[in-house]
Scaffold this motif. Structure first.
Motif, short mmCIF file in Angstrom:
data_model
loop_
_atom_site.label_atom_id
_atom_site.label_comp_id
_atom_site.label_asym_id
_atom_site.label_seq_id
_atom_site.Cartn_x
_atom_site.Cartn_y
_atom_site.Cartn_z
N ASN A 50 0.77 -1.09 0.03
CA ASN A 50 -0.15 0.04 0.10
C ASN A 50 0.99 1.21 -0.02
OD1 ASN A 50 0.64 -0.69 2.76
ND2 ASN A 50 -0.40 1.09 3.42
N SER A 87 1.27 3.66 -5.30
CA SER A 87 0.88 2.28 -5.77
C SER A 87 1.43 1.99 -6.97
CB SER A 87 -0.66 2.12 -6.02
OG SER A 87 -1.53 2.43 -4.88
N PHE A 91 3.97 -1.24 -7.04
CA PHE A 91 3.98 -2.33 -8.00
C PHE A 91 5.02 -2.44 -9.04
CE2 PHE A 91 0.11 -2.51 -5.62
CZ PHE A 91 -0.17 -4.09 -5.31
N ARG A 95 6.72 -5.97 -9.33
CA ARG A 95 6.33 -6.75 -10.52
C ARG A 95 7.68 -6.86 -11.28
NH1 ARG A 95 2.08 -3.77 -12.13
NH2 ARG A 95 3.88 -2.59 -13.08
N MET A 128 -8.12 -10.60 -5.26
CA MET A 128 -6.75 -11.07 -5.13
C MET A 128 -6.04 -9.97 -4.59
SD MET A 128 -7.89 -9.80 -8.15
CE MET A 128 -8.17 -11.10 -9.36
N GLY A 129 -6.67 -8.73 -4.69
CA GLY A 129 -5.91 -7.77 -4.15
C GLY A 129 -4.42 -7.50 -4.87
N ASP A 133 0.16 -10.08 -8.35
CA ASP A 133 1.32 -9.24 -8.54
C ASP A 133 2.50 -9.58 -7.80
OD1 ASP A 133 0.11 -6.51 -10.10
OD2 ASP A 133 -1.12 -7.30 -8.57
N VAL A 136 4.29 -12.91 -8.93
CA VAL A 136 4.82 -12.91 -10.23
C VAL A 136 6.26 -12.53 -10.46
CG1 VAL A 136 4.56 -11.92 -12.72
CG2 VAL A 136 2.54 -12.91 -11.86
N THR B 75 -9.70 -4.16 -6.72
CA THR B 75 -8.88 -5.37 -6.19
C THR B 75 -9.34 -6.22 -5.13
OG1 THR B 75 -7.34 -4.25 -4.43
CG2 THR B 75 -7.14 -3.52 -6.88
N VAL B 97 -9.76 -6.70 -10.14
CA VAL B 97 -8.40 -6.73 -10.79
C VAL B 97 -7.31 -6.64 -9.95
CG1 VAL B 97 -7.40 -4.94 -12.48
CG2 VAL B 97 -9.85 -5.02 -12.17
N PRO B 98 -6.21 -7.25 -10.41
CA PRO B 98 -4.96 -7.32 -9.70
C PRO B 98 -4.49 -6.05 -9.31
CG PRO B 98 -4.71 -9.02 -11.38
CD PRO B 98 -6.14 -8.18 -11.64
N GLN B 99 -3.89 -5.65 -8.26
CA GLN B 99 -3.84 -4.25 -7.63
C GLN B 99 -2.70 -3.51 -8.57
OE1 GLN B 99 -2.55 -2.71 -3.30
NE2 GLN B 99 -4.22 -4.11 -3.54
N GLY B 100 -1.61 -4.27 -8.89
CA GLY B 100 -0.57 -3.68 -9.85
C GLY B 100 -1.42 -3.19 -11.17
N THR B 101 -2.00 -4.29 -11.62
CA THR B 101 -2.74 -4.05 -12.92
C THR B 101 -3.85 -2.80 -12.88
OG1 THR B 101 -2.54 -6.34 -13.59
CG2 THR B 101 -4.27 -5.13 -14.64
N ALA B 103 -3.42 -0.18 -10.98
CA ALA B 103 -2.64 0.83 -10.91
C ALA B 103 -2.03 1.11 -12.53
CB ALA B 103 -1.41 0.91 -10.06
N GLU B 104 -1.84 0.30 -12.94
CA GLU B 104 -1.01 0.58 -14.47
C GLU B 104 -2.37 0.98 -15.34
OE1 GLU B 104 1.82 0.76 -15.65
OE2 GLU B 104 2.91 0.35 -13.79
N ARG B 107 -2.84 4.54 -14.89
CA ARG B 107 -1.79 5.18 -15.27
C ARG B 107 -1.94 5.35 -16.74
NH1 ARG B 107 3.48 4.89 -17.03
NH2 ARG B 107 3.15 2.69 -17.61
N VAL B 120 0.94 -10.50 -14.91
CA VAL B 120 0.28 -10.75 -13.98
C VAL B 120 -1.20 -11.19 -14.44
CG1 VAL B 120 -1.22 -9.89 -11.84
CG2 VAL B 120 1.44 -9.01 -12.24
N ARG B 171 -0.61 8.46 -0.29
CA ARG B 171 -0.39 8.49 -1.69
C ARG B 171 -1.26 7.40 -2.43
NH1 ARG B 171 5.92 9.55 -2.82
NH2 ARG B 171 6.54 10.78 -0.75
N ASN B 172 -0.99 6.21 -2.13
CA ASN B 172 -1.81 5.06 -2.80
C ASN B 172 -2.31 5.43 -4.33
OD1 ASN B 172 -4.42 5.77 -2.18
ND2 ASN B 172 -3.77 5.55 -0.08
N PHE B 173 -3.44 5.27 -4.52
CA PHE B 173 -4.11 5.74 -5.81
C PHE B 173 -4.20 6.97 -6.03
CE2 PHE B 173 -4.46 1.14 -5.65
CZ PHE B 173 -4.31 0.61 -6.94
N VAL B 175 -2.62 9.63 -6.30
CA VAL B 175 -1.69 10.54 -7.05
C VAL B 175 -1.99 9.87 -8.59
CG1 VAL B 175 0.00 10.65 -5.05
CG2 VAL B 175 0.41 9.09 -6.86
N LEU B 176 -2.65 8.84 -8.89
CA LEU B 176 -2.62 8.27 -10.23
C LEU B 176 -4.01 8.65 -10.83
CD1 LEU B 176 -1.56 4.75 -9.32
CD2 LEU B 176 -0.35 6.37 -10.70
#
Lengths: 213, 218
Positions: A50, A87, A91, A95, A128-129, A133, A136, B75, B97-101, B103-104, B107, B120, B171-173, B175-176
């Motif tokens: 986080n 975030s 990630f 990743r 899945m939170g 990621d 992987v 997520t 949705v996977p968390q990093g996905t 974010a991307e 973005r 992922v 910051r988390n999401f 800032v995106l």
């Protein structure tokens, strides 16, 4: 054996997999308990997805700050030299292959290194939170879990639940022993003093070879 | 210069059926004032894009509890039994949705990209109905960009130019999301008339349209 003792055995063994300067990420619950058993002569950096690189201790009443939580929502502090990230950066680290060791729990894991830990269709769908990621990108994926669930094996020939990741698990640590996923197949490497080869054979569905360290 | 508004003025920017990106990770770094007012309106059928739906009585969770959300792109919903109940009875469509996905994808939406390629989810249910593209012997999922009508976000510090800065894990999401939304409304904890130190600015003010100051513009 009570649940606390079982979890302590697992967490202590997991902590021995950490090396000085490792960057590690830990699932909530049992995997996070391994922090308390990290040997004092090594320093690791814990990433909480986080947004903290360098997670410190839990907050107390004296240093309470609602601006800082870990991924489980618990108030924590940051270590000297750590930093806060968003975030996207978090990630990218996860990743992008910048994590040395990831420790997660599992609903099921199988002899091919497949992992299921995010969904029981029709019963339990938390999402899945960050787990998909985390698995992987990591250089080493350790599954820390109780050997069975209500007596039923969790180390299977083939996962039946929806996968979190395919063929990625490197090591499984339970209260009964330690397995490694090798090109030759699942390999039992250690037997806990609280278990035996016979006990492990009876409570493990997966096929495995035994090559004790 | 950013436009300072109160919560009622902020709510007047919303329309039923819009897509909303809302910042925050669980209860950390959440814009609360607008949501507290939004749940009192007749507006509904929003698409929520957020990390999670937190708990039923907290921030985004209040929109779930008030039956304002028809689709959630998130997520994790495990901390909110109300989301799970509404998903199971068909009231809310949940896209996990996977968390990093996530974010991307946000973005990409804000950075003018046509999508992203991520390893992922390959070999899992997350790959369903996704195009797989093989590059240098590795499989990747093509994930499409996400955009929204409104980004409702939090910042610890904001100035009159709309510049934002953050403390801790807030910051988390947050800032995106401002990059990927047509309109961005930010709730700031601390507002200053004088500009923030440019070295400390995390979100440039050009992405911020409206600002509400916590405990001031209720």
């Amino acid at each position: 054996m009570d649940k606390d003792k079982i979890q302590e055995i697992i967490a202590r063994r997991v902590a021995r997999e950490f090396h000085d300067r490792d960057v590690i990420t830990l699932g909530i619950g049992l995997p996070t308990k391994s922090i308390q058993y990290i040997p004092h002569d090594i320093q690791v950096n814990i990433l909480s997805e986080n947004g903290i690189f360098g997670v410190g201790s839990y907050q107390t009443e004296e240093n309470y700050d609602p601006h800082i939580i870990n991924a489980g929502g618990v108030g924590v502090t940051i270590k000297a030299g750590g930093c806060f990230i968003d975030s996207f950066m978090s990630f990218s680290m996860i990743r992008g292959g910048h994590i040395d060791v990831t420790v997660l729990g599992a609903l099921q894991v199988d002899q091919e290194g497949n992992l299921a830990n995010w969904c029981i269709p029709g019963k339990f769908t938390p999402g899945m939170g960050g787990a998909m990621d985390l698995v992987v990108g990591t250089k080493k994926l350790i599954i820390a879990m109780e050997h069975t669930a209500k007596g039923a094996p969790k180390i299977l020939k083939k996962c039946t639940l929806p996968l979190t990741v395919a063929q990625k698990v490197n090591m499984i640590v339970t209260e009964k022993g330690v397995f490694e996923v090798t090109p030759q197949g699942l390999c039992l490497r250690e037997i806990s003093p609280y278990s035996s080869l016979e006990d492990i054979k009876q409570t493990t569905e997966a096929d495995f070879i035994t090559d004790l360290k | 210069m950013v436009k300072l508004i109160n919560a009622d003025e902020a709510v007047s920017l919303f329309k039923s059926g819009q897509s909303l990106m809302i910042g925050g990770f669980l209860s950390c770094g959440t814009p609360d004032m607008v949501i507290d007012r939004l749940v009192q309106t007749a507006l509904k059928d929003f698409t929520l894009i957020a990390n999670d739906t937190t708990t039923p009585d907290c921030n985004r969770g209040k929109l779930i509890s008030a039956h304002k959300i028809k689709k959630a792109i998130v997520t994790h919903i495990g901390t909110n039994p109300e989301t799970i109940a509404q998903m199971n009875n068909g009231e809310i469509e949940v896209d996990l949705v996977p968390q990093g996905t996530l974010a991307e994808r946000i973005r990409a939406g804000g950075a003018g990209l046509g999508g992203i390629l991520t390893p992922v989810g390959v070999g899992t249910d997350a790959a369903q109905n996704k195009e797989i593209i093989r590059i240098d012997d590795r499989d990747y999922l093509l994930e499409k960009p996400l955009k929204a009508d409104i980004a409702l976000i939090y910042a610890t510090y904001g100035d009159a130019y709309g510049n934002l800065a953050y403390d801790g894990t807030t910051r988390n999401f947050n800032v995106l999301m401002p990059l990927a939304a047509d309109t961005t409304i930010v709730e700031v904890e601390n507002f200053s008339d004088t500009p923030l130190d440019p070295n400390q600015v995390i979100v440039p003010g050009i992405f911020v349209d409206y600002m509400i100051v916590r405990n001031k513009h209720g």
